[in-house]
Design a protein around this motif. Structure first.
Motif, PDB file in Angstrom:
ATOM      1  N   ALA A  41       0.862  -1.507   0.126  1.00 32.79           N
ATOM      2  CA  ALA A  41      -0.014   0.101   0.016  1.00 32.79           C
ATOM      3  C   ALA A  41       0.993   1.275  -0.084  1.00 32.79           C
ATOM      4  O   ALA A  41       0.685   2.004  -0.845  1.00 32.79           O
ATOM      5  N   HIS A  42       1.904   1.236   0.841  1.00 37.87           N
ATOM      6  CA  HIS A  42       2.815   2.283   0.859  1.00 37.87           C
ATOM      7  C   HIS A  42       3.635   2.793  -0.412  1.00 37.87           C
ATOM      8  O   HIS A  42       3.663   3.827  -0.887  1.00 37.87           O
ATOM      9  N   SER A  43       3.903   1.730  -0.949  1.00 36.49           N
ATOM     10  CA  SER A  43       4.456   1.819  -2.454  1.00 36.49           C
ATOM     11  C   SER A  43       3.403   2.322  -3.278  1.00 36.49           C
ATOM     12  O   SER A  43       4.224   3.281  -4.230  1.00 36.49           O
ATOM     13  N   GLU A  44       2.286   1.963  -3.440  1.00 33.78           N
ATOM     14  CA  GLU A  44       1.442   2.579  -4.456  1.00 33.78           C
ATOM     15  C   GLU A  44       1.129   4.447  -4.036  1.00 33.78           C
ATOM     16  O   GLU A  44       1.132   4.983  -4.995  1.00 33.78           O
ATOM     17  N   ILE A  45       1.067   4.704  -2.796  1.00 37.10           N
ATOM     18  CA  ILE A  45       1.065   6.004  -2.157  1.00 37.10           C
ATOM     19  C   ILE A  45       2.317   6.778  -2.547  1.00 37.10           C
ATOM     20  O   ILE A  45       2.161   7.785  -3.286  1.00 37.10           O
ATOM     21  N   VAL A  46       3.528   6.314  -2.174  1.00 39.60           N
ATOM     22  CA  VAL A  46       4.546   7.103  -2.483  1.00 39.60           C
ATOM     23  C   VAL A  46       4.961   6.888  -3.964  1.00 39.60           C
ATOM     24  O   VAL A  46       5.362   7.877  -4.586  1.00 39.60           O
ATOM     25  N   GLY A  47       4.277   5.851  -4.696  1.00 39.40           N
ATOM     26  CA  GLY A  47       4.546   5.904  -6.098  1.00 39.40           C
ATOM     27  C   GLY A  47       3.909   6.903  -6.870  1.00 39.40           C
ATOM     28  O   GLY A  47       4.430   6.941  -8.093  1.00 39.40           O
ATOM     29  N   GLY A  98       3.772   4.112  10.688  1.00 33.80           N
ATOM     30  CA  GLY A  98       5.014   3.446  10.503  1.00 33.80           C
ATOM     31  C   GLY A  98       5.616   4.105   9.181  1.00 33.80           C
ATOM     32  O   GLY A  98       6.753   4.018   9.035  1.00 33.80           O
ATOM     33  N   LEU A  99       4.870   4.622   8.278  1.00 31.88           N
ATOM     34  CA  LEU A  99       5.423   5.071   7.060  1.00 31.88           C
ATOM     35  C   LEU A  99       6.051   6.231   7.419  1.00 31.88           C
ATOM     36  O   LEU A  99       7.335   6.441   7.149  1.00 31.88           O
ATOM     37  N   HIS A 100       5.542   7.081   7.800  1.00 31.48           N
ATOM     38  CA  HIS A 100       5.943   8.627   8.378  1.00 31.48           C
ATOM     39  C   HIS A 100       7.097   8.513   9.236  1.00 31.48           C
ATOM     40  O   HIS A 100       7.708   9.222   9.359  1.00 31.48           O
ATOM     41  N   SER A 101       7.083   7.757  10.054  1.00 36.55           N
ATOM     42  CA  SER A 101       8.303   7.419  11.079  1.00 36.55           C
ATOM     43  C   SER A 101       9.519   6.845  10.350  1.00 36.55           C
ATOM     44  O   SER A 101      10.562   6.864  11.005  1.00 36.55           O
ATOM     45  N   GLY A 102       9.227   6.420   9.015  1.00 34.51           N
ATOM     46  CA  GLY A 102      10.245   5.760   8.479  1.00 34.51           C
ATOM     47  C   GLY A 102      10.612   4.137   8.776  1.00 34.51           C
ATOM     48  O   GLY A 102      11.636   3.622   8.351  1.00 34.51           O
ATOM     49  N   LYS A 103       9.931   3.803   9.664  1.00 37.31           N
ATOM     50  CA  LYS A 103       9.663   2.243  10.048  1.00 37.31           C
ATOM     51  C   LYS A 103       9.214   1.178   8.959  1.00 37.31           C
ATOM     52  O   LYS A 103      10.113   0.189   8.780  1.00 37.31           O
ATOM     53  N   ALA A 104       8.261   1.660   8.323  1.00 37.40           N
ATOM     54  CA  ALA A 104       7.646   0.713   7.539  1.00 37.40           C
ATOM     55  C   ALA A 104       8.264   0.817   6.067  1.00 37.40           C
ATOM     56  O   ALA A 104       8.978   2.034   5.547  1.00 37.40           O
ATOM     57  N   GLU A 279      13.171  12.998   0.468  1.00 36.10           N
ATOM     58  CA  GLU A 279      12.327  14.084  -0.121  1.00 36.10           C
ATOM     59  C   GLU A 279      10.942  13.181  -0.300  1.00 36.10           C
ATOM     60  O   GLU A 279       9.991  14.031  -0.034  1.00 36.10           O
ATOM     61  N   ARG A 280      10.790  12.075  -0.464  1.00 37.78           N
ATOM     62  CA  ARG A 280       9.621  11.243  -0.601  1.00 37.78           C
ATOM     63  C   ARG A 280       8.781  11.127   0.749  1.00 37.78           C
ATOM     64  O   ARG A 280       7.743  11.802   0.695  1.00 37.78           O
ATOM     65  N   LEU A 281       9.681  10.856   1.640  1.00 41.82           N
ATOM     66  CA  LEU A 281       9.147  10.954   3.086  1.00 41.82           C
ATOM     67  C   LEU A 281       8.770  12.041   3.371  1.00 41.82           C
ATOM     68  O   LEU A 281       7.640  12.113   3.919  1.00 41.82           O
ATOM     69  N   SER A 282       9.114  13.183   3.368  1.00 45.10           N
ATOM     70  CA  SER A 282       8.896  14.426   3.909  1.00 45.10           C
ATOM     71  C   SER A 282       7.597  15.088   2.945  1.00 45.10           C
ATOM     72  O   SER A 282       6.860  15.702   3.608  1.00 45.10           O
ATOM     73  N   THR A 283       7.735  14.833   1.759  1.00 44.92           N
ATOM     74  CA  THR A 283       6.352  15.054   1.114  1.00 44.92           C
ATOM     75  C   THR A 283       5.267  14.400   1.618  1.00 44.92           C
ATOM     76  O   THR A 283       4.039  15.087   1.528  1.00 44.92           O
TER      77      THR A 283
END
Ligand code: FAQ
Length: 311
Positions: A41-47, A98-104, A279-283
């Motif tokens: 799911a995170h891949s689709e969103i960051v993608g 999990g995504l936003h904290s860089g863990k996932a 950059e991806r994470l901060s966006t």
């Protein structure tokens, strides 16, 4: 009874049956599914970000409309998948934390920049192409909600792959500069796409159990080989060279041989140190913050509706 429940679960898996949310399942099965589905799911969103970068600069209205539709589809896939993971008892907020904290984790491929318009076509052709190769077998995954979500996702990814390939075919009939732009994008993306399938089987800690549970149906290396075999003829039709001097047909194996993937670079990127990770994470974090008022308003609205219905 756990022994009996476990035996029933194993029997269902052995018979290639489906596990549904209300069924008993071992905690480790639940955990590995949440891990894989949330990562997906995170891949689709960051993608959405690398291609989203080109929406305002698409070369024509037609290309812009197609690209908006594609990026929107990816967002839809992400939401679908978060819902599938929620049926396992993990909330969307937990997954987003999990995504936003860089863990996932999310797919390594989205930590590379999109430097030219040709990158958008190459992402469609190769990244969506690799995604389909990996996701078609997931339609037969043992967990019902994930398997069913994958059916629609794969149909849409198939449209994405074709639109990318078609955009590249048009560019390859254009000027020398356009052709060079396509070749350059292929050169930068080819090896990263091969790494999308994950580490070699021998170094893949989750594979044995994932295969045993019918979550993974085809191994990382076998999917990678299928992708190479399917893509070489497409590259010929397109008129581009795949940047691998070791790439050649092996008559004995009935497959294309290919060169060494740079796994050090892959792990660097997976572990947060690729060219665009920060950059991806901060966006994403900023978008989440900026959207807080929308979520608050939607919740307030739902609460009001509920109160009205109770009167
Ligand atoms: N990137 O033991 P394995 C798309 C991690 S969607 C980052 O082999 P597993 C659509 C892996 O998580 C693309 N991390 O793991 C689109 C594990 O770490 P963990 C995403 C990776 O789960 C197109 C560790 O390495 N698709 O593209 C990667 O059995 C265009 C060890 O690996 C999916 O996620 C990687 N490439 O197999 C959107 C499909 N590879 O979790 C926009 C579903 C491995 O233990 C534009 N996922 N890792 O901490 C899967 O099929 C599997 O999870 C694999 C990995 C095959 C990716």
């Amino acid at each position: 009874e756990p022994v009996e429940l476990m035996a029933r679960f194993d029997a269902r898996i052995d018979a290639d049956g489906r596990i549904e949310p209300q069924d008993w399942m071992p905690e480790a099965y639940r955990k590995t599914l949440v891990r894989q589905i949330s990562q997906h799911a995170h891949s689709e969103i960051v993608g959405m970000l690398p291609e989203g970068n080109w929406i305002s600069r698409a070369p024509s209205l037609k290309r812009k409309a197609i690209l908006i539709a594609k990026v929107q589809d990816e967002g839809g896939h992400g939401l679908y998948l978060y819902s599938a993971a929620e049926t396992l008892g993990t909330s969307r907020d937990q997954m987003l934390d999990g995504l936003h904290s860089g863990k996932a984790k999310y797919s390594s491929i989205f930590n590379y920049p999109t430097l030219s318009w040709a990158d958008v076509g190459v992402i469609g052709w190769l990244v969506d192409g690799a995604a389909i190769m990996n996701q078609v077998p997931l339609c037969r995954c043992s967990y019902g909600p994930y398997a069913r979500a994958m059916v629609r996702v794969c149909k849409e990814e198939s449209f994405h792959q074709r639109q990318g390939y078609e955009a590249l075919l048009v560019m390859m009939q254009g000027t020398e500069e356009q052709k060079a732009m396509v070749q350059d994008a292929v050169n930068r993306y080819w090896w990263k796409c091969l790494a999308m399938f994950g580490p070699p089987d021998a170094d893949s800690p989750n594979s044995v159990q994932g295969m045993r549970w019918g979550i993974k149906r085809i191994s990382n290396d076998d999917l990678r080989q299928k992708f190479v075999d399917a893509t070489v003829p497409q590259a010929k039709v397109l008129g581009v060279t795949l940047p691998d001097p070791d790439l050649k047909w092996n008559e004995e194996r009935g497959h294309y041989d290919y060169g060494q993937i740079d796994w050090d670079e892959f792990w660097q990127t997976v572990n947060g140190n690729g060219p665009c990770n920060k950059e991806r994470l901060s966006t994403r974090v900023k978008a989440h913050h900026d959207g807080q008022w929308v979520r608050d308003a939607a919740l307030a609205h739902a609460r009001k509706q509920q109160q009205r219905a109770m009167k």
